[in-house]
Enzyme design. Sequence first.
Site, short mmCIF file in Angstrom:
data_model
loop_
_atom_site.label_atom_id
_atom_site.label_comp_id
_atom_site.label_asym_id
_atom_site.label_seq_id
_atom_site.Cartn_x
_atom_site.Cartn_y
_atom_site.Cartn_z
N GLY A 67 0.82 -1.20 0.00
CA GLY A 67 0.00 0.00 0.00
C GLY A 67 0.86 1.26 0.00
O GLY A 67 1.99 1.24 0.49
N GLY B 100 1.61 5.21 1.31
CA GLY B 100 1.55 5.81 2.64
C GLY B 100 2.78 5.53 3.47
O GLY B 100 2.91 6.05 4.58
N HIS B 101 3.70 4.71 2.93
CA HIS B 101 4.93 4.38 3.65
C HIS B 101 6.16 4.96 2.96
O HIS B 101 7.28 4.48 3.17
CB HIS B 101 5.07 2.86 3.77
CG HIS B 101 3.89 2.19 4.36
ND1 HIS B 101 3.47 2.47 5.64
CD2 HIS B 101 3.02 1.27 3.87
CE1 HIS B 101 2.38 1.74 5.91
NE2 HIS B 101 2.09 1.01 4.85
N LYS C 166 5.80 -7.67 2.79
CA LYS C 166 5.60 -7.43 4.22
C LYS C 166 4.45 -8.30 4.73
O LYS C 166 3.44 -8.49 4.04
CB LYS C 166 5.29 -5.94 4.46
CG LYS C 166 6.42 -5.02 4.03
CD LYS C 166 6.25 -3.58 4.50
CE LYS C 166 5.02 -2.89 3.97
NZ LYS C 166 4.92 -2.85 2.49
N ASP D 240 -1.41 -8.35 1.60
CA ASP D 240 -0.19 -8.43 0.79
C ASP D 240 0.21 -9.89 0.54
O ASP D 240 0.51 -10.27 -0.60
CB ASP D 240 0.97 -7.69 1.48
CG ASP D 240 0.88 -6.18 1.33
OD1 ASP D 240 0.39 -5.72 0.27
OD2 ASP D 240 1.29 -5.47 2.25
N HIS E 294 0.50 1.04 10.13
CA HIS E 294 -0.80 1.53 9.68
C HIS E 294 -1.59 2.09 10.86
O HIS E 294 -2.80 2.30 10.77
CB HIS E 294 -1.61 0.41 9.03
CG HIS E 294 -0.85 -0.33 7.97
ND1 HIS E 294 -0.16 -1.48 8.22
CD2 HIS E 294 -0.67 -0.03 6.67
CE1 HIS E 294 0.42 -1.88 7.09
NE2 HIS E 294 0.14 -1.03 6.13
#
Lengths: 336, 336
Positions: free
Chosen positions: A53, A55-56, A104, A109, A222
Amino acid sequence: MKKLINSAESLTADALAGMAAAHPDLRIDPRTHVISRADAPVPGKVGVVSGGGAGHEPLHGGYVGRGMLDAAVVGEVFTSPTPDRILAALRAADSGRGVLQIVKNYTGDTLNFAMAAELAEDLGIAVRTVVVDDDAATGTPDGTPGRSAGRRGTGATVFVERVCGALAEQGADLTAVADAGARVNAATRSIAIALTACTVPAVGRAGFELPDDRIEFGVGIHGEPGLRTEPLRPASEIVQDALAVLLDQLPPGDDDRTIVMVNGLGATPLLELYVVLNEASAVLRKAGLTVAHTLVGNYVTALDMAGVSLTVCRADERTLGLWNTPVNTPALRWGC
Amino acid sequence: MKKLINSAESLTADALAGMAAAHPDLRIDPRTHVISRADAPVPGKVGVVSGGGAGHEPLHGGYVGRGMLDAAVVGEVFTSPTPDRILAALRAADSGRGVLQIVKNYTGDTLNFAMAAELAEDLGIAVRTVVVDDDAATGTPDGTPGRSAGRRGTGATVFVERVCGALAEQGADLTAVADAGARVNAATRSIAIALTACTVPAVGRAGFELPDDRIEFGVGIHGEPGLRTEPLRPASEIVQDALAVLLDQLPPGDDDRTIVMVNGLGATPLLELYVVLNEASAVLRKAGLTVAHTLVGNYVTALDMAGVSLTVCRADERTLGLWNTPVNTPALRWGC
């Protein structure tokens, strides 16, 4: 919610367009959200792929380049990319010697990358997978997963991507690259502390509430709940407690050398990260460990979360040798 | 106030100790807070020095190394270093060919660096000064300072440090290095937008109040008031307005090429910085300018402020050539 965005819906696409403008040396597919080296697939080289995703950032797109990833695939914020898009990344990376995918440990995932691997195998692409699961806050000292899905994957991802990328660059075969990734993952643990929650744009409000004088100890990237909520204390005490949990789970090594990452979760000043490194160095020294290399900065973020994660890798001669080879990516660059 | 620190009093010293642990290739003096290249003074090379208050990391310590600064000196948070400490930096950098000091235009800094230059001249060290004053929010289109002390110095500092450092590395003399710095400063403008205020640790509360739906347009890197407080809008509109102010003040150039920095002020996700770059690229293209190079990330921060600054440099052939030469510092590294 205060964000410099056009809309939550367009965020990932807009950011990828900006990344393309910043890095004309990368190939960015606006349809699949795959970021790949301009020269991928590199003839004769095992491909190395990661993703997850958004956002990292800079994870994972910022680690595409010589000596690290051949391709990365980005989902929506905190949402796994779909199998067809992961397949596009695997295809972009495969030169015929197969592809290692670094995943991860999150349910979405692992499921989607497994499906993509099957689709790729159907096309004749050999795929091996390393699942990264280094988050000490989600495991118990004997390695039994503390929560249903096992330890979460976090900071060690950068280490696995670096070492596997370096080894692939040297011409190693798929099995050797996958084994190195598994070895680095097993030798690495992380733990994170949040001072504030992050806000997912599509949700529009903070993921959890923390009073002004409390921190979340063991938080996930998250915003998953940590081991406990506790009072804010001096950095020295927080770091000592964090490393106690981490070191308790770090497997014994042949060697006292480590690579240490002090990672900002998105909203933490570099000044504070250096304070944390200073405290961490002292604790590691007392534990009989030496710090061979460090990364201090924003490497695996959680949007706009204030806080820090600590990652310690027990690094043997092979790992240190690979770590030091040239790497040329937007977020990690040396020797080139 | 939520900070990963031991105390406001020990913050700068603790952070410098952490920086020393992270970068054993730099020399960091815990007494003077001077960060210098291990090989400084470099024989036969003009020295390049900068410095200022802490809280803007990686500025300035993160830019010490080959191809950029020989030494940087750090004051307390948002507080100019004292003349004796600046003198220590000038002495660390001088190999006998003189030193250029790069100073951001703030009253304390200009005063203290001027005093240090006098002290250095008394010791037989030739010193030239470039005062950086690029903040378009504090100037008027014809260049008349809009506020008493003239335009503030901000993002252009990174550009001046890079170009002067590159030229000094090539063996240029003090006058040539100083002239290049003045030329780059004159060809560069910046503007910043705050989504939140920052909190100075010794003060313990936010520097100003911003309602949840408003932004500070034209803010300074210490939280100085901007041109106006206005409603939060889509990134495309904010960037368009910001570049209108900036481009209105950017002097005409011989060339359409630019170097663009999209700088996070401390708490802004990289995802959002890429969105801003994407919008900025479109606006610049419409204005007939091309983007030759970009920097996207945290380069000149304001502690934990959420927001962004945009810097545009009209880059001629000489500037672009120097920009691309090798640089090897903690925060900027390529070609080595």
